[in-house]
Design a protein around this motif. Structure first.
Motif, PDB file in Angstrom:
ATOM      1  N   MET A 279      -0.334  -8.629  14.490  1.00 28.64           N
ATOM      2  CA  MET A 279      -0.953  -7.306  14.008  1.00 28.64           C
ATOM      3  C   MET A 279      -1.002  -7.322  12.466  1.00 28.64           C
ATOM      4  N   ILE A 280       0.150  -7.453  11.834  1.00 28.63           N
ATOM      5  CA  ILE A 280       0.152  -7.437  10.528  1.00 28.63           C
ATOM      6  C   ILE A 280      -0.057  -8.495   9.653  1.00 28.63           C
ATOM      7  N   ARG A 281      -1.293  -9.022   9.379  1.00 31.87           N
ATOM      8  CA  ARG A 281      -1.471 -10.180   8.770  1.00 31.87           C
ATOM      9  C   ARG A 281      -1.007 -10.509   7.338  1.00 31.87           C
ATOM     10  N   SER A 282      -1.047  -9.388   6.501  1.00 37.30           N
ATOM     11  CA  SER A 282      -0.671  -9.437   5.151  1.00 37.30           C
ATOM     12  C   SER A 282      -0.250  -8.268   4.719  1.00 37.30           C
ATOM     13  N   ARG A 283       0.132  -8.454   3.199  1.00 38.54           N
ATOM     14  CA  ARG A 283       0.489  -7.039   2.569  1.00 38.54           C
ATOM     15  C   ARG A 283      -0.420  -6.003   2.720  1.00 38.54           C
ATOM     16  N   GLY A 284      -0.035  -4.771   2.652  1.00 36.99           N
ATOM     17  CA  GLY A 284      -1.048  -3.591   2.531  1.00 36.99           C
ATOM     18  C   GLY A 284      -0.798  -2.585   3.597  1.00 36.99           C
ATOM     19  N   HIS A 285      -1.610  -1.520   3.465  1.00 34.48           N
ATOM     20  CA  HIS A 285      -1.375  -0.730   4.600  1.00 34.48           C
ATOM     21  C   HIS A 285      -2.313  -0.660   5.751  1.00 34.48           C
ATOM     22  N   CYS A 286      -2.226   0.060   6.669  1.00 34.66           N
ATOM     23  CA  CYS A 286      -3.186   0.074   7.743  1.00 34.66           C
ATOM     24  C   CYS A 286      -4.524  -0.159   7.682  1.00 34.66           C
ATOM     25  N   ASN A 287      -5.130  -1.069   8.481  1.00 39.47           N
ATOM     26  CA  ASN A 287      -6.417  -1.531   7.992  1.00 39.47           C
ATOM     27  C   ASN A 287      -7.707  -0.772   8.873  1.00 39.47           C
ATOM     28  N   THR A 288      -7.163   0.168   9.791  1.00 40.10           N
ATOM     29  CA  THR A 288      -8.140   0.922  10.395  1.00 40.10           C
ATOM     30  C   THR A 288      -8.579   2.177   9.365  1.00 40.10           C
ATOM     31  N   MET A 289      -9.467   2.855   9.786  1.00 41.00           N
ATOM     32  CA  MET A 289      -9.943   4.182   9.035  1.00 41.00           C
ATOM     33  C   MET A 289      -8.674   5.311   9.381  1.00 41.00           C
ATOM     34  N   GLY A 290      -7.496   4.795   9.159  1.00 39.64           N
ATOM     35  CA  GLY A 290      -6.482   5.945   9.461  1.00 39.64           C
ATOM     36  C   GLY A 290      -6.310   6.536   8.173  1.00 39.64           C
ATOM     37  N   THR A 291      -4.978   7.134   8.317  1.00 38.51           N
ATOM     38  CA  THR A 291      -4.698   8.349   7.081  1.00 38.51           C
ATOM     39  C   THR A 291      -4.475   7.385   5.792  1.00 38.51           C
ATOM     40  N   ALA A 292      -3.984   6.287   5.900  1.00 36.66           N
ATOM     41  CA  ALA A 292      -3.861   5.629   4.545  1.00 36.66           C
ATOM     42  C   ALA A 292      -5.017   5.387   3.789  1.00 36.66           C
ATOM     43  N   SER A 293      -6.043   4.684   4.832  1.00 36.53           N
ATOM     44  CA  SER A 293      -7.336   4.223   4.318  1.00 36.53           C
ATOM     45  C   SER A 293      -8.220   5.619   3.796  1.00 36.53           C
ATOM     46  N   THR A 294      -8.085   6.674   4.780  1.00 37.39           N
ATOM     47  CA  THR A 294      -8.906   7.909   4.430  1.00 37.39           C
ATOM     48  C   THR A 294      -8.354   8.324   3.098  1.00 37.39           C
ATOM     49  N   MET A 295      -6.817   8.537   2.815  1.00 34.34           N
ATOM     50  CA  MET A 295      -6.449   9.289   1.657  1.00 34.34           C
ATOM     51  C   MET A 295      -6.836   8.174   0.507  1.00 34.34           C
ATOM     52  N   ALA A 296      -7.002   6.892   0.511  1.00 34.24           N
ATOM     53  CA  ALA A 296      -7.429   6.139  -0.646  1.00 34.24           C
ATOM     54  C   ALA A 296      -8.818   6.658  -1.037  1.00 34.24           C
ATOM     55  N   CYS A 297      -9.719   6.882   0.225  1.00 35.93           N
ATOM     56  CA  CYS A 297     -11.122   7.201  -0.222  1.00 35.93           C
ATOM     57  C   CYS A 297     -11.308   8.598  -0.748  1.00 35.93           C
ATOM     58  N   MET A 298     -10.287   9.354  -0.078  1.00 33.98           N
ATOM     59  CA  MET A 298      -9.977  10.743  -0.942  1.00 33.98           C
ATOM     60  C   MET A 298      -9.889  10.890  -2.351  1.00 33.98           C
ATOM     61  N   ALA A 299      -8.763  10.128  -2.569  1.00 35.51           N
ATOM     62  CA  ALA A 299      -8.509   9.718  -3.989  1.00 35.51           C
ATOM     63  C   ALA A 299      -9.794   9.505  -4.747  1.00 35.51           C
ATOM     64  N   GLU A 300     -10.580   8.385  -4.240  1.00 35.80           N
ATOM     65  CA  GLU A 300     -11.612   8.230  -4.937  1.00 35.80           C
ATOM     66  C   GLU A 300     -12.727   9.215  -5.034  1.00 35.80           C
ATOM     67  N   ALA A 301     -13.036  10.037  -3.813  1.00 36.15           N
ATOM     68  CA  ALA A 301     -14.023  10.952  -3.844  1.00 36.15           C
ATOM     69  C   ALA A 301     -13.593  12.024  -4.517  1.00 36.15           C
ATOM     70  N   LEU A 302     -12.469  12.326  -4.737  1.00 37.68           N
ATOM     71  CA  LEU A 302     -11.759  13.526  -5.745  1.00 37.68           C
ATOM     72  C   LEU A 302     -12.222  13.156  -7.203  1.00 37.68           C
ATOM     73  N   GLY A 303     -12.538  11.830  -7.670  1.00 37.35           N
ATOM     74  CA  GLY A 303     -12.708  11.524  -8.532  1.00 37.35           C
ATOM     75  C   GLY A 303     -11.408  10.761  -9.406  1.00 37.35           C
ATOM     76  N   MET A 304     -10.277  10.520  -8.514  1.00 39.26           N
ATOM     77  CA  MET A 304      -8.993  10.203  -9.139  1.00 39.26           C
ATOM     78  C   MET A 304      -8.712   8.657  -9.266  1.00 39.26           C
ATOM     79  N   THR A 305      -9.756   7.974  -8.782  1.00 42.35           N
ATOM     80  CA  THR A 305      -9.528   6.398  -9.060  1.00 42.35           C
ATOM     81  C   THR A 305     -10.781   6.187  -9.895  1.00 42.35           C
TER      82      THR A 305
END
Ligand code: FES
Length: 567
Positions: A185-211
């Motif tokens: 299941m966990i092939r490499s470093r990094g957070h969950c690879n579905t559109m779960g909360t971690a991926s969502t919040m990374a996208c939220m940070a970008e949409a908020l203009g913070m990345t």
């Protein structure tokens, strides 16, 4: 403009001597000349947060970028929350992580900060902290892990754990095969690879203009992550010089952009409580209805688990978040990002390279993917449901309540052959809101009764005051407010009551007269009020989910000023 750190380092008195002398372990005298921004790297790397365990390497690239731009990088380990490890739920500690990071940024001689997060609660807590201290800040997400495979098919972490474990309970998969999949299941470093909360919040940070636009979703193992980390380090030095702070980036328009993005990516319902909490820190007006209004009619364009088929490295390969946002560019507000340019200015050269992963606006996965906000006599101040993860035929449903008073109650009775339940029943779980099960765990997608699974039932209407993992799916009403432990009507529902869900009408009701409902004795919450410690503080002060579940005294900003110097 005088640097904030000069308050510590400038001058020739005893205090400035002490501040400089203790920092001069490899730093030259010029590091304190008042010209070089001192940048904290708020680093959530931890071996106990496996999704963030590579962030020290990311921090080194950020650090190199800060040096290259004439700044002074300073590693600042902050409270880290590993979603799979921390008990009883990482959410209990989100506000503590935000509070401690805020205070350490304010207390120390820093002029700006790079926020390194990944696992679910880390980016929200960092953004809450940066909002309250309002120092120039940029988010550098750690990125998702690569896709794992098992027996020739991709495994989406989280989502496939639910699916496989349900298959075991239904008797269609052996326990040996289930356990075999664990190492894949966990092939490499990094957070969950579905559109779960971690991926969502990374996208939220970008949409908020913070990345830096184009950063969210770069896989953790991709060399471009370190290249972007270096660029982020260089950027933050300029940000300090320009005086651009989170309060000038995360405006109301930026939050509305985040809500549009949340719908278009089919993001986690957890983003609702996190965005509300971040907005509360900034004093930006944002409420539950904004999610319904701004997300309404936004098509689901990311064919990613749990709503779809693919995983995060597919999204990046297919063009990334910018390519997806280009399809809904007309719905975005022109708000400046950390670079000073609006997000829309970064979309022109983005392209979709794989339309099976990022769908065209004219051919969406779903025409309307916004999170629906429900109200009714069961949810006076609101509840949420993610229609994209639900079964369309259940979005309008009437069924008999089967009530559980706690998670323990679920596990004690759910699989009993005697449980009076069928596929039309509505499973109700209470006592799992912010106060009731301190921290509001991700248990809202309670499992289906084994006897119904064996019949082939794969979804039922479920209602609770809990949250749900961003990797989960189903027709699940969440965040019902006020929660049962705060006196909400959920505490008065009884097994057998007819529950009516009508997502199109945005209603969630129990079909009994209000007078009868109000006359009932509320069910007791089994959780004893703790005598001391953070949990006690939390229970006494946590807001309800419709307000972001922050502590009441942590909303708002205190800025970066420090009132007193030690003498
Ligand atoms: Fe860390 Fe999913 S467990 S992101």
């Amino acid at each position: 403009m005088a640097l904030r750190s000069s308050q510590w380092y400038s001058g020739d008195d005893r205090n400035s001597y002490i501040h400089r002398a203790w920092m001069r372990r490899g730093l030259p005298r010029e590091a304190f000349d008042g010209e070089r921004p001192h940048i904290a790297i708020a680093n959530t790397a931890s071996d106990l947060t496996p999704c963030n365990s590579h962030l020290d390497e990311v921090a080194r690239s950020v650090s190199d970028g800060i040096w290259a731009a004439g700044g002074i990088p300073l590693n600042l380990p902050v409270l880290s929350l590993g979603e799979t490890n921390v008990r009883p739920t990482a959410m209990l500690w989100r506000n503590l992580a935000a509070m401690s990071t805020e205070e350490m940024l304010r207390a120390n001689p820093v002029d700006g900060v790079v926020l390194l997060g990944g696992c679910d609660k880390t980016i929200p807590s960092l953004l809450m902290a940066a909002s309250s201290v309002d120092l120039p800040a940029v988010v550098m997400p750690g990125g998702p892990m690569l896709t794992g495979h098992f027996r020739g098919v991709p495994l989406g972490c989280g989502t496939d754990v639910w699916r496989l474990s349900e298959e075991v309970r239904a008797g269609t998969l052996s326990r040996e095969a289930f356990l075999d999949s664990e190492s894949s299941m966990i092939r490499s470093r990094g957070h969950c690879n579905t559109m779960g909360t971690a991926s969502t919040m990374a996208c939220m940070a970008e949409a908020l203009g913070m990345t830096i636009p184009g950063t969210a979703g770069i896989p953790a193992a991709d060399s471009r992550l370190l290249e972007r980390s270096h660029e982020t380090g260089r950027l933050v030095v300029g940000l300090v010089r320009e005086g651009r702070r989170p309060s000038s980036v995360m405006t109301r328009g930026a939050f509305l952009n985040a809500i549009v993005t949340l719908a278009a990516i089919g993001g986690s319902t957890n983003a609702v409580v996190h965005l509300l909490a971040i907005a509360g820190r900034l004093g930006v007006e944002l409420d539950l209805d904004d999610f319904d209004r701004a997300g309404s009619g936004v098509p689901l364009l990311a064919d990613l688990q749990p709503a779809g088929r693919h995983l995060m490295d597919d999204l990046y390969r297919a063009g990334g978040l910018r390519a997806l946002l280009k399809e809904v560019a007309d719905l975005l507000h022109d708000e400046p990002t950390v670079t000073g340019r609006p997000l829309s200015g970064y979309l022109d050269d983005a392209e979709i390279w794989d339309e099976t992963v990022i769908r065209r606006r004219a051919d969406p996965l779903l025409p309307d993917a916004g999170i629906a906000v429900l109200r009714g006599n069961l949810a006076p101040t609101g509840a949420v449901i993610k229609p994209a993860a639900a079964s369309p035929e259940l979005l309008r449903h009437r069924g008999r309540a089967v009530v559980f008073d706690s998670v323990e109650d679920v596990y004690a009775r759910l699989d009993s052959p005697d449980l009076d339940v069928d596929e039309t029943s509505v499973l109700v779980l209470r006592g799992c809101g912010p106060k009731g099960y301190p921290g509001m765990p991700e248990v809202g997608n309670l499992p289906l009764p084994a006897k119904l699974l064996a019949k082939g039932v794969r979804d039922m209407v479920r209602v609770s005051d809990a949250r749900m993992s961003g990797t989960a799916y189903g027709t699940v009403v969440l965040h019902t407010s006020p929660e049962a432990a705060a006196g909400g009507p959920l505490a008065r529902v009884r097994t057998g009551d007819p529950i009516v869900l009508d997502v199109a009408a945005r209603r969630l009701d129990v079909d009994i007269p209000d007078a009868e409902l109000n006359a009932r004795e509320p069910a007791a919450n089994g959780h004893a009020r703790p005598a001391r410690g953070w949990e006690r503080l939390y229970i006494d002060h946590v807001n309800q989910a419709d307000q972001g579940a922050d502590l009441d005294f942590l909303t708002g900003s205190s800025g970066d000023a420090v009132g007193r110097e030690s003498h």
